[in-house]
Design an enzyme around this catalytic site. Structure first.
Site, PDB file in Angstrom:
ATOM      1  CE1 TYR A  24     -33.476  14.875  -0.939  1.00  0.00           C
ATOM      2  CE2 TYR A  24     -34.395  14.027   1.273  1.00  0.00           C
ATOM      3  CZ  TYR A  24     -34.560  14.097  -0.049  1.00  0.00           C
ATOM      4  OH  TYR A  24     -35.626  13.824  -0.870  1.00  0.00           O
ATOM      5  CE  LYS A  72     -33.067  17.501  -6.890  1.00  0.00           C
ATOM      6  NZ  LYS A  72     -31.979  18.530  -7.452  1.00  0.00           N
ATOM      7  CG  ASP A 124     -43.800  18.046   0.542  1.00  0.00           C
ATOM      8  OD1 ASP A 124     -44.406  17.588   1.353  1.00  0.00           O
ATOM      9  OD2 ASP A 124     -43.089  16.954  -0.001  1.00  0.00           O
TER      10      ASP A 124
END
Ligand code: 13P
Ligand code: 13P
Ligand code: MG
Ligand code: MG
Length: 366
Positions: free
Chosen positions: A229, A232, A11
């Protein structure tokens, strides 16, 4: 001639939040891979997306973990970030690129990698899967069904070439160890592990009778690499089909049940995995629901004939309807588990700050 199929994803920023890869990102990726095809580094390629994840499918003869191939993928992700994501201020530009410079192998650097090398059979059908808003353990249930469940895969019972079963390599992504388990004889041990998909992840499957590679999945867990974080680890998977492997229809059958996976909304919620066409590989409702695409190819001398957009079919409408029913049901839990992940699995949380603020107001329970 041995052919390597490499499916590498990252991503690197997306249009309208974490919704979808921008067309211009895919255009630039295709341009760079076309140049690599013309110089002979790769034989063929196909660029696509699953939601906000840019997927590079490449074929070549350099084997797995090759630094030239990994370097090429890194170059694509870097250039797309610098020349498209950043100028257009796409959301989370360069999201999965955890380090500045490429150091020879993509493992541990952010992008997800699934690669397999094989001698092409007289006919070599493969199915590649890519999912968004979930994690590598999402493949555990369908991989088990495809290669170990005779109620899913008729060939386990009636095809003599599959009757000896398959061996599963399961990775412990916390301890960074792996174990090989034989099915059906060690099926219960296998299930004891892979029922915890956040930790035990099927990374490879081999045909037991001759050790032929049957499937390979990406196993990156970005949060474990980065320690914070970072989104995902939306996973990819390559499966070989037919003639001693499960039929394409047996492979797809495992996705007719929209099982619950982790990774929806802020990487912190469970939701159903919905099979979709490339056209619908974009996340909307509550940034989801988690989606998976399946593309079929015939590999010939390393060339990729295809794709067949395998979930672009009314046969999966009912699965999609059911997925939305489950989505509706589980969404009603709002911030409650099991919709929200458990505290140890959440990608980010305010819990420590809340506990700190309330520290002095906690008194002995009467
Ligand atoms: P064919 O006999 O058409 O090759 O099909 C075999 C098969 O595996 C169908 O599921
Ligand atoms: P991605 O991991 O697909 O970037 O999604 C992040 C997110 O927080 C979506 O709600
Ligand atoms: Mg994103
Ligand atoms: Mg994503």
């Amino acid at each position: 001639m041995k052919i390597t199929v490499s499916l590498i994803k990252a991503d690197v920023g997306s249009l309208a939040g974490h919704h979808v890869v921008h067309e211009k990102q895919k255009e630039l990726a295709r341009k760079i891979l076309q140049e690599a095809k013309e110089t002979g580094l790769i034989i063929d390629y196909y660029v696509f997306n699953a939601g906000d994840d840019l997927e590079l499918l490449m074929t070549h003869t350099k084997g797995v973990n090759n630094s030239d191939i990994h370097g090429l993928a890194w170059k694509v992700f870097k250039e797309v970030t610098d020349k498209v994501s950043k100028p257009l201020k796409l959301y989370a530009a360069g999201q999965d690129l955890l380090v500045e410079a490429f150091s020879g192998n993509l493992r541990g650097m952010g992008p997800g990698v699934a690669e397999m090398e094989f001698e092409e059979r007289p006919s070599e059908p493969i199915v590649v899967f890519a999912a968004d808003k979930t994690e590598p353990g999402a493949w555990n249930l369908p991989l088990f069904k495809i290669f170990a469940d005779p109620f899913n895969t008729a060939g386990l019972v009636i095809d003599p070439r599959m009757h000896d079963g398959f061996d599963f390599v399961v990775m412990d992504v916390i301890e960074n160890k792996e174990v090989k388990l034989r099915c059906p004889s060690e099926m219960y041990d296998l299930l004891a592990l892979i029922g915890t998909p956040g930790r035990y992840v099927i990374s490879r499957v081999y045909r037991h009778s001759d050790g032929e590679i049957a499937a390979v999945a990406s196993t990156t867990r970005l949060s474990l690499i980065a320690g914070r974080y970072v989104g995902k680890d939306d996973p990819v998977l390559i499966v070989r089909a037919q003639h001693g492997f499960p039929a394409v229809g047996e492979i797809l059958e495992a996705f007719a049940f929209p099982h619950l996976v982790a990774g929806w909304m802020r990487g912190s919620h469970h939701g159903p995995l919905m099979p979709v066409s490339l056209r619908n590989a974009k996340c909307t409702r509550f940034d989801g629901p988690p989606r998976v695409v399946a593309l079929g190819f015939q590999v010939h001398e390393g060339y990729l004939e295809g794709p067949a957009d395998l979930f672009d079919d009314p046969a999966f409408d009912w699965t999609r309807m059911r997925a939305m029913e489950i989505a509706d049901y589980i969404r009603r839990h709002g911030p409650f588990m099991p919709h929200r992940l458990g505290p140890e699995e959440m990608e980010y949380t305010t819990l420590p700050a809340v506990l700190e603020k309330l520290k002095n107001r906690f008194v002995e329970a009467k």
